[in-house]
Design a protein around this motif. Structure first.
Motif, PDB file in Angstrom:
ATOM      1  N   UNK A 180      -4.022   6.920  -2.898  1.00  8.49           N
ATOM      2  CA  UNK A 180      -3.441   5.679  -2.390  1.00  8.49           C
ATOM      3  C   UNK A 180      -3.451   4.662  -3.523  1.00  8.49           C
ATOM      4  N   UNK A 181      -2.378   3.891  -3.598  1.00  5.42           N
ATOM      5  CA  UNK A 181      -2.319   2.786  -4.541  1.00  5.42           C
ATOM      6  C   UNK A 181      -2.177   1.508  -3.732  1.00  5.42           C
ATOM      7  N   UNK A 182      -2.993   0.529  -4.065  1.00  9.08           N
ATOM      8  CA  UNK A 182      -2.924  -0.787  -3.418  1.00  9.08           C
ATOM      9  C   UNK A 182      -2.492  -1.776  -4.483  1.00  9.08           C
ATOM     10  N   UNK A 183      -1.421  -2.502  -4.204  1.00  9.64           N
ATOM     11  CA  UNK A 183      -0.818  -3.390  -5.185  1.00  9.64           C
ATOM     12  C   UNK A 183      -0.704  -4.803  -4.644  1.00  9.64           C
ATOM     13  N   UNK A 184      -0.705  -5.762  -5.559  1.00  7.54           N
ATOM     14  CA  UNK A 184      -0.484  -7.151  -5.198  1.00  7.54           C
ATOM     15  C   UNK A 184       0.516  -7.752  -6.177  1.00  7.54           C
ATOM     16  N   UNK A 185       1.235  -8.760  -5.717  1.00  8.04           N
ATOM     17  CA  UNK A 185       2.115  -9.488  -6.614  1.00  8.04           C
ATOM     18  C   UNK A 185       1.296 -10.620  -7.212  1.00  8.04           C
ATOM     19  N   UNK A 222       0.841  -1.191   0.000  1.00  3.37           N
ATOM     20  CA  UNK A 222       0.000   0.000   0.000  1.00  3.37           C
ATOM     21  C   UNK A 222       0.871   1.233   0.000  1.00  3.37           C
ATOM     22  N   UNK A 223       0.633   2.111  -0.954  1.00  3.56           N
ATOM     23  CA  UNK A 223       1.412   3.338  -1.070  1.00  3.56           C
ATOM     24  C   UNK A 223       0.499   4.536  -0.973  1.00  3.56           C
ATOM     25  N   UNK A 224       0.870   5.492  -0.146  1.00  8.32           N
ATOM     26  CA  UNK A 224       0.138   6.748  -0.041  1.00  8.32           C
ATOM     27  C   UNK A 224       0.968   7.817  -0.715  1.00  8.32           C
ATOM     28  N   UNK A 225       0.322   8.608  -1.566  1.00  4.97           N
ATOM     29  CA  UNK A 225       1.017   9.653  -2.292  1.00  4.97           C
ATOM     30  C   UNK A 225       0.981  10.938  -1.502  1.00  4.97           C
ATOM     31  N   UNK A 226       2.055  11.695  -1.584  1.00  5.54           N
ATOM     32  CA  UNK A 226       2.155  12.919  -0.797  1.00  5.54           C
ATOM     33  C   UNK A 226       1.309  14.059  -1.361  1.00  5.54           C
ATOM     34  N   UNK A 227       0.943  14.000  -2.619  1.00  2.00           N
ATOM     35  CA  UNK A 227       0.128  15.068  -3.225  1.00  2.00           C
ATOM     36  C   UNK A 227      -1.345  14.783  -2.948  1.00  2.00           C
ATOM     37  N   UNK A 228      -2.000  15.684  -2.236  1.00  2.00           N
ATOM     38  CA  UNK A 228      -3.393  15.449  -1.828  1.00  2.00           C
ATOM     39  C   UNK A 228      -4.392  15.738  -2.941  1.00  2.00           C
ATOM     40  N   UNK A 229      -3.948  16.351  -4.033  1.00  2.16           N
ATOM     41  CA  UNK A 229      -4.882  16.696  -5.090  1.00  2.16           C
ATOM     42  C   UNK A 229      -5.006  15.610  -6.161  1.00  2.16           C
ATOM     43  N   UNK A 230      -4.371  14.472  -5.965  1.00  2.00           N
ATOM     44  CA  UNK A 230      -4.452  13.390  -6.936  1.00  2.00           C
ATOM     45  C   UNK A 230      -5.786  12.661  -6.816  1.00  2.00           C
TER      46      UNK A 230
END
Length: 158
Positions: A152-157, A140-148
């Motif tokens: 948050x991106x949720x990824x799986x292998x 799980x990745x949270x992006x620092x830019x709040x206007x996107x």
């Protein structure tokens, strides 16, 4: 006259204390799990965007914006994310493969504390991602830019 304690009352008090204790543990875990430490070895590999979780983490405003887009534009945006893969190579390069056959390449690095990923494009543009959680097959990745639109991106292998 004093009301006698019944087995049922004692049993209910016990389970109320157990429930409260579990709730406190869950709240403590949630507070400390706001970001997770990752390793380069853990991140290396190919990841697929889990669009259901990614879309589910959108803010109400972001969801309202997405749903207000013209149907074709909304479908193209959703398809672009739903079928996106990201490969983090152990040598510090990354590749994002887009469903239309395009790709984005650059370099990535993990902060010394393991909590932030910095992605750098060839033109020098950078994006910092906070590692919200990282397991062997989920990220799980949270992006620092709040206007996107997708903060948050949720990824799986796969």
């Amino acid at each position: 006259m004093k009301t006698p304690h019944t087995h049922s009352n004692i049993h209910m008090n016990f389970w109320a204390r157990v429930s409260l204790g579990c709730l406190l543990i869950i709240m403590l875990f949630a507070a400390t799990a706001a970001n997770a430490q990752a390793t380069t070895a853990q991140l290396a590999g190919t990841w697929q965007v889990d669009y259901t979780l990614t879309k589910g983490s959108m803010s109400p405003d972001g969801l309202h914006y997405l749903n207000g887009l013209p149907a074709a534009e909304k479908a193209a945006l959703e398809t672009s994310y739903a079928n996106r893969t990201i490969t983090f190579a152990s040598n510090g390069n990354f590749t994002i493969l887009l469903p239309n056959g395009g790709s984005v390449n650059g370099t990535w690095s993990l902060s010394s504390d393991g909590y932030d990923i910095t992605a750098t494009l060839p033109n020098g543009q950078q994006q910092v991602y906070l590692v919200a959680y990282a397991t062997g097959n989920t990220l799980g990745l949270q992006l620092s830019a709040s206007d996107l639109i997708y903060p948050e991106l949720h990824l799986t292998k796969p």
